[in-house]
Write a protein that holds these residues in place. Structure first.
Motif, mmCIF file in Angstrom:
data_model
loop_
_atom_site.group_PDB
_atom_site.id
_atom_site.type_symbol
_atom_site.label_atom_id
_atom_site.label_comp_id
_atom_site.label_asym_id
_atom_site.label_seq_id
_atom_site.Cartn_x
_atom_site.Cartn_y
_atom_site.Cartn_z
ATOM 1 N N PHE A 1 0.833 -1.205 0.000
ATOM 2 C CA PHE A 1 0.000 0.000 0.000
ATOM 3 C C PHE A 1 0.870 1.259 0.000
ATOM 4 O O PHE A 1 0.566 2.244 -0.666
ATOM 5 C CB PHE A 1 -0.935 0.005 1.221
ATOM 6 C CG PHE A 1 -1.923 -1.127 1.194
ATOM 7 C CD1 PHE A 1 -2.871 -1.217 0.185
ATOM 8 C CD2 PHE A 1 -1.891 -2.114 2.154
ATOM 9 C CE1 PHE A 1 -3.767 -2.265 0.141
ATOM 10 C CE2 PHE A 1 -2.781 -3.164 2.124
ATOM 11 C CZ PHE A 1 -3.732 -3.247 1.112
ATOM 12 N N MET B 1 1.663 9.264 -5.725
ATOM 13 C CA MET B 1 2.098 10.623 -5.400
ATOM 14 C C MET B 1 3.113 11.124 -6.424
ATOM 15 O O MET B 1 2.999 12.240 -6.949
ATOM 16 C CB MET B 1 2.711 10.613 -3.997
ATOM 17 C CG MET B 1 3.025 11.959 -3.443
ATOM 18 S SD MET B 1 3.459 11.763 -1.696
ATOM 19 C CE MET B 1 4.424 13.221 -1.455
ATOM 20 N N MET C 1 1.508 11.690 -9.777
ATOM 21 C CA MET C 1 0.686 12.903 -9.734
ATOM 22 C C MET C 1 1.563 14.144 -9.894
ATOM 23 O O MET C 1 1.253 15.051 -10.678
ATOM 24 C CB MET C 1 -0.032 12.928 -8.385
ATOM 25 C CG MET C 1 -1.180 13.875 -8.324
ATOM 26 S SD MET C 1 -1.937 13.699 -6.713
ATOM 27 C CE MET C 1 -2.314 15.389 -6.363
ATOM 28 N N PHE C 2 2.667 14.177 -9.197
ATOM 29 C CA PHE C 2 3.595 15.310 -9.316
ATOM 30 C C PHE C 2 4.134 15.402 -10.745
ATOM 31 O O PHE C 2 4.219 16.473 -11.320
ATOM 32 C CB PHE C 2 4.766 15.126 -8.328
ATOM 33 C CG PHE C 2 4.486 15.655 -6.953
ATOM 34 C CD1 PHE C 2 3.302 15.358 -6.301
ATOM 35 C CD2 PHE C 2 5.406 16.456 -6.305
ATOM 36 C CE1 PHE C 2 3.045 15.836 -5.028
ATOM 37 C CE2 PHE C 2 5.154 16.951 -5.030
ATOM 38 C CZ PHE C 2 3.977 16.635 -4.388
ATOM 39 N N PRO D 1 -8.749 -6.258 0.038
ATOM 40 C CA PRO D 1 -7.535 -5.482 -0.268
ATOM 41 C C PRO D 1 -7.822 -4.248 -1.124
ATOM 42 O O PRO D 1 -7.205 -3.205 -0.933
ATOM 43 C CB PRO D 1 -6.651 -6.472 -1.034
ATOM 44 C CG PRO D 1 -7.131 -7.810 -0.614
ATOM 45 C CD PRO D 1 -8.588 -7.673 -0.307
ATOM 46 N N TRP E 1 -8.690 -1.258 0.976
ATOM 47 C CA TRP E 1 -7.526 -0.644 1.633
ATOM 48 C C TRP E 1 -6.643 0.065 0.612
ATOM 49 O O TRP E 1 -6.052 1.097 0.896
ATOM 50 C CB TRP E 1 -6.708 -1.705 2.396
ATOM 51 C CG TRP E 1 -7.516 -2.412 3.444
ATOM 52 C CD1 TRP E 1 -7.834 -3.728 3.485
ATOM 53 C CD2 TRP E 1 -8.154 -1.818 4.585
ATOM 54 N NE1 TRP E 1 -8.611 -4.019 4.571
ATOM 55 C CE2 TRP E 1 -8.827 -2.849 5.276
ATOM 56 C CE3 TRP E 1 -8.245 -0.523 5.097
ATOM 57 C CZ2 TRP E 1 -9.556 -2.649 6.430
ATOM 58 C CZ3 TRP E 1 -8.960 -0.315 6.260
ATOM 59 C CH2 TRP E 1 -9.610 -1.363 6.915
ATOM 60 N N ARG E 2 -6.564 -0.532 -0.599
ATOM 61 C CA ARG E 2 -5.750 0.118 -1.634
ATOM 62 C C ARG E 2 -6.341 1.480 -2.001
ATOM 63 O O ARG E 2 -5.624 2.464 -2.181
ATOM 64 C CB ARG E 2 -5.660 -0.768 -2.882
ATOM 65 C CG ARG E 2 -4.651 -0.206 -3.900
ATOM 66 C CD ARG E 2 -4.446 -1.099 -5.090
ATOM 67 N NE ARG E 2 -3.924 -2.403 -4.715
ATOM 68 C CZ ARG E 2 -4.557 -3.553 -4.944
ATOM 69 N NH1 ARG E 2 -5.726 -3.556 -5.564
ATOM 70 N NH2 ARG E 2 -4.028 -4.693 -4.573
ATOM 71 N N SER F 1 -5.381 3.867 0.588
ATOM 72 C CA SER F 1 -3.973 4.294 0.480
ATOM 73 C C SER F 1 -3.809 5.285 -0.669
ATOM 74 O O SER F 1 -3.070 6.260 -0.572
ATOM 75 C CB SER F 1 -3.047 3.091 0.296
ATOM 76 O OG SER F 1 -3.139 2.590 -1.005
ATOM 77 N N ARG F 2 -4.539 5.049 -1.762
ATOM 78 C CA ARG F 2 -4.415 5.958 -2.911
ATOM 79 C C ARG F 2 -5.050 7.316 -2.602
ATOM 80 O O ARG F 2 -4.510 8.365 -2.993
ATOM 81 C CB ARG F 2 -5.065 5.333 -4.147
ATOM 82 C CG ARG F 2 -4.230 4.191 -4.669
ATOM 83 C CD ARG F 2 -4.767 3.582 -5.930
ATOM 84 N NE ARG F 2 -3.802 2.590 -6.423
ATOM 85 C CZ ARG F 2 -3.972 1.883 -7.524
ATOM 86 N NH1 ARG F 2 -5.069 2.017 -8.242
ATOM 87 N NH2 ARG F 2 -3.058 1.030 -7.903
ATOM 88 N N ALA G 1 -2.756 9.090 -0.420
ATOM 89 C CA ALA G 1 -1.567 9.527 -1.183
ATOM 90 C C ALA G 1 -1.866 10.800 -1.965
ATOM 91 O O ALA G 1 -1.062 11.744 -1.970
ATOM 92 C CB ALA G 1 -1.128 8.420 -2.137
ATOM 93 N N VAL G 2 -3.028 10.818 -2.614
ATOM 94 C CA VAL G 2 -3.385 12.010 -3.405
ATOM 95 C C VAL G 2 -3.522 13.224 -2.483
ATOM 96 O O VAL G 2 -3.022 14.321 -2.794
ATOM 97 C CB VAL G 2 -4.692 11.759 -4.189
ATOM 98 C CG1 VAL G 2 -5.226 13.052 -4.788
ATOM 99 C CG2 VAL G 2 -4.454 10.734 -5.292
ATOM 100 N N VAL H 1 -2.198 13.710 0.512
ATOM 101 C CA VAL H 1 -0.876 14.116 1.032
ATOM 102 C C VAL H 1 -0.098 14.835 -0.068
ATOM 103 O O VAL H 1 0.565 15.861 0.180
ATOM 104 C CB VAL H 1 -0.091 12.883 1.546
ATOM 105 C CG1 VAL H 1 1.362 13.244 1.834
ATOM 106 C CG2 VAL H 1 -0.743 12.338 2.801
ATOM 107 N N ALA H 2 -0.218 14.298 -1.292
ATOM 108 C CA ALA H 2 0.495 14.927 -2.413
ATOM 109 C C ALA H 2 0.051 16.376 -2.585
ATOM 110 O O ALA H 2 0.879 17.260 -2.827
ATOM 111 C CB ALA H 2 0.246 14.143 -3.697
ATOM 112 N N ILE H 3 -1.250 16.620 -2.441
ATOM 113 C CA ILE H 3 -1.748 18.003 -2.586
ATOM 114 C C ILE H 3 -1.148 18.902 -1.497
ATOM 115 O O ILE H 3 -0.716 20.019 -1.769
ATOM 116 C CB ILE H 3 -3.290 18.018 -2.530
ATOM 117 C CG1 ILE H 3 -3.850 17.382 -3.801
ATOM 118 C CG2 ILE H 3 -3.828 19.434 -2.373
ATOM 119 C CD1 ILE H 3 -5.338 17.097 -3.758
#
Lengths: 702, 118
Positions: A17, A25, A28-29, B95, B98-99, B102-103, B106-107, B109-111
């Motif tokens: 995960f 991430m 995306m960047f 799964p 949960w994936r 996580s995605r 991730a998006v 956090v990326a922002i």
């Protein structure tokens, strides 16, 4: 179950995960970075005018090639004073477009863009060939396109992206088919093509190709070296013979510029700020790859060669194009490490996160660097059109630097590439006497000198002798798109004047204020465009001139007051001196100590200066102008707020409110008078706070 | 003893709590990040277009862009919150659920990280 086992179990559970998240991430960047790349490129492709000094010479070369002329002249004893710094492949690739569509920049830029994309693709393919890791390959390709140097250079009509695409293609062919003879020949031809696009590509990629092959099959390596060096040298001698030595003179002699170590240090500092993760990964790759990565013998020599190439950025006039090969090598190393880390999941997660942060920093640098630069290049659309019109209608050869592309756009060949010949002149390899004579004879209807704010590049592009000759014999008449337009002084001084006086105003204007004027409570900082000592200052009306013995940069003229009949008034002209050493620009007719010297309206008093009040702190070319009430006996007052001729012209001098309420007469004496009724110019209602105004007549205020 | 999703029954309530907490967290964070996305888009627009700050004509364009971003992002976040909620409900404990978490994280956090750079 022990704690260690539990931690391991949890670790195994969340690893996929985390990796998935880190990948998302990073992608995306990278996608956002691609978007910036595309917008930047689209803006560049749709721009009609030159974006870089180096574009126009290449278009000029394509024009000459299309006309069947040689672009490698063996000497520069007669005009055109142009140099073809690079081998001919890129201008040759532009030639069909020049023939079909006429001289333009879009074709060259489109070639560069396609080559940039191709370079990214070849780098990705190199990584994929040996790792079969699609993620790593995609990251490699996109990472390359995210680097600000690549973003900034990819849409320019310059030789570099074609050379890079050819060299990376050559490396890919070798990486894909290292032991096949056809692959060897194809790779050799691609590397030669890269060298014949830009000569500095004879180092990194050929070195990498040779060492890579050496670790596979030494005979193949020697075969490649023989092919590349043999064909390259044969072509070199053939071209040199055909051009009677011109090829060597243009691509070798004319490229030997002065080297500035400080420039190298600055570049590396900037590179470290923009790409710390890529540099660290490059270093890690150098240390660890030989025992772990299959393609080490391809990538390490490429990285080392690219570093050596990048070090030549210390040459005066060089730009970030010297970092393109290094950018490619660093992304190749990073992508290969990502692929290698597939079997070390935690390491891969760490790498992906680090690269995401790196892309973030690259985007920041891109936005603050190439994107901002592009915005300001595109912004003055109207001024660029005006400049084009001025160049288009000029009758005779035009000298230009940054905007010499205005000439090629109208199918006019270049007369001079000032930077190149200046470097040759500085090295004692070119005699500029004939050109100086032509400048002094005012043979050029126009000279365009571009100013980068805060960065005096013009001093690298024109010799000091050329600049002196231009300033002495030409007057600046316009300032368009950061470019000063010089016209012959004889023409300017005999020709029709510009805005001399506002309609109905009792006084004429004292000088030109192309940039506008600072209004500082009744005093004006009128800012003309041009070098110091080139923008004339005139008497606003008939009167008697005063220049006290301690006035270095100022004069004042006493007049009969046209606004208050029966009274006397003074016009004051300050800051007519050099900002560095205080050299006065007042004409010799009025030496220090002059008193009651009769002057006529429009009589030349001197030239705008850069004096700021203290030596070594020059400011933009300007005139400090004020209208000063006379004392009872008609003399010039000593105590005018903010009007100390040799002192700094700064807003701090001006009080917002007088400390004590003065009588009307005292107030008049303490402060300068409103110049608007005298000059007819617009005024500001804001007192005490410096206000920026265009130099306009009141009638023209909407 | 296993439930219908093959999960140990004794852990199910904990997993339900975790899934609900993650969904609430990602949805709320998503809505909060609308303003972050708007700021990022406006900053990028500013770098490309705005020349004379407060007085530039492009500023009006920025206002329209900012408002448009708010509307689009609002609809998008609403859709994502509802869509993800449905998805997690349907695939609870699997799964892919949960994936997706996580995605989504991730998006988001990326922002947040992106806003540090741009």
């Amino acid at each position: 179950m022990t704690t260690k086992q539990q931690a391991k179990k949890w670790g195994t559970l969340i690893e996929p995960f985390l990796e998935d998240g880190a990948k998302i991430m990073l992608l995306m960047f990278l996608s956002l970075a691609m978007l910036l790349f595309l917008i930047h490129t689209a803006l560049a492709l749709s721009h009609r005018y030159p974006l870089d000094y180096g574009e126009a010479p290449l278009v000029d070369q394509a024009m000459r090639l299309a006309a069947g002329q040689s672009i490698y002249r063996p000497d520069l004893s007669s005009p055109p004073y142009t140099i073809s710094n690079y081998p001919p492949l890129y201008p040759l690739s532009m030639t069909p477009f020049v023939r079909l569509f006429g001289p333009n920049f879009w074709a060259g830029r489109a070639i560069s863009l396609l080559c940039t994309l191709a370079s990214g693709a070849f780098l990705a393919l190199i990584v994929y060939t040996y790792s079969q890791d699609r993620t790593a390959a995609v990251i490699t390709g996109m990472l390359f396109l995210a680097i600000p140097y690549v973003v900034g250079w990819s849409p320019l009509a310059r030789v570099d992206m074609l050379a890079l695409a050819l060299s990376t293609a050559g490396l890919y062919v070798l990486a894909r088919w290292p032991t096949i003879r056809r692959g060897l020949i194809a790779s050799a031809l691609l590397l030669i093509a890269a060298i014949y696009t830009r000569q500095s590509y004879a180092l990194a990629a050929p070195l990498a190709a040779f060492i890579w092959l050496w670790t596979h099959d030494r005979r193949q390596a020697l075969g490649l070296a023989g092919l590349v060096s043999g064909i390259s040298l044969a072509l070199f001698f053939a071209l040199n013979a055909l051009t009677q030595g011109g090829f060597f003179y243009n691509i070798v002699t004319a490229n030997v510029n002065q080297f500035d170590v400080e420039r190298v240090q600055r570049t590396w500092r900037n590179l470290w700020e923009a790409a710390p993760v890529l540099l660290v990964l490059g270093g890690v790759f150098l240390l660890l790859a030989p025992r772990r990565v299959k393609t080490w013998s391809l990538i390490i020599p490429y990285l080392v060669g690219a570093c050596l190439s990048a070090a030549t950025i210390g040459k005066i006039g060089s730009n970030v194009n010297y970092l393109l090969e290094l950018s490619a090598a660093l992304t190749l190393a990073a992508g290969t490490l990502v692929a290698w880390s597939r079997e070390h999941r935690w390491l891969r997660v760490l790498l992906l996160i680090l690269l995401a942060l790196q892309v973030g920093q690259l985007m920041k640098t891109t936005l603050e660097g190439p994107v901002e630069h592009m915005k300001w290049r595109l912004h003055p659309t109207k001024e660029l059109k005006d400049l084009e019109w001025i160049v288009q209608t000029a009758d005779g050869p035009v000298l230009a630097d940054e905007f010499m592309g205005m000439l090629t756009l109208h199918n006019r060949s270049l007369y001079i590439q000032p930077f190149e010949v200046t470097q040759l002149a500085n090295a004692g390899l070119w005699d500029q006497t004939d050109l100086l004579t032509s400048i002094r004879n005012q043979e050029f209807p126009l000279i365009l000198i571009h100013h980068f704010m805060g960065w005096p590049v013009y001093k690298e592009r024109w010799t000091s002798e050329m600049l002196s000759a231009i300033i002495e014999n030409y007057a600046s008449t316009d300032f368009l798109a950061q470019t000063i337009v010089f016209r012959p002084r004889d023409v300017v001084e005999s020709g029709p004047p510009g805005l001399e006086a506002c309609p109905g105003a009792p006084w004429r204007l004292p000088t030109r204020g192309d940039l506008g004027m600072w209004w500082i409570t009744y005093q004006l900082g009128i800012m003309g465009e041009g070098y110091e000592n080139t923008v004339p200052v005139y008497a606003v009306a008939d009167g008697l001139l005063l220049r006290r013995s301690n006035w270095n940069s100022a004069v004042a003229i006493q007049h009969d007051d046209p606004v208050r009949p029966g009274e006397k008034v003074w016009s004051f002209y300050g800051d007519m001196a050099d900002g560095e050493d205080g050299e006065s620009f007042i004409v010799p007719d009025f030496p220090p100590g002059s008193e009651r010297v009769p002057v006529k309206a429009g009589q030349l008093l001197g030239y705008q200066g850069t004096w700021s009040g203290s030596p070594g702190r020059p400011i933009w070319t300007h005139l400090h102008f004020a209208v000063v009430p006379a004392l009872e006996d008609g003399s010039f007052p000593n105590e005018i707020v903010g009007l100390v001729p040799e002192d700094e012209f700064s807003p701090e001098d001006v009080r917002l409110v007088p400390e004590e309420e003065p009588s009307p007469k005292e107030a008049e004496l303490e402060f300068a008078l409103d110049p608007s009724p005298y000059l007819g110019t617009i005024r500001s209602q804001v007192m005490g706070v410096p206000t920026w105004l265009p130099l306009r007549c009141q009638e023209s205020v909407p | 003893m296993l439930d219908e999703n093959g999960l140990p029954a004794e852990n199910k309530s904990g997993l339900v709590l975790l899934a609900v907490a993650l969904w609430v967290f990602t949805s709320v964070l998503g809505f909060l990040e609308i303003l972050t996305v708007r700021a990022i888009i406006l900053r990028i627009y500013g770098h490309f277009a705005i020349t004379y700050g407060f007085y530039s004509r492009e500023l009006q364009g920025a206002q329209v862009l900012g408002m448009g971003t708010l509307v689009v992002m609002g609809i998008l976040c609403l859709g994502v919150a509802i869509g993800c909620g449905e998805y997690h409900l349907k695939h609870f404990g699997q799964p892919q659920s949960w994936r997706l978490f996580s995605r989504t994280i991730a998006v988001e956090v990326a922002i947040l990280v992106l806003a540090l750079f741009i």
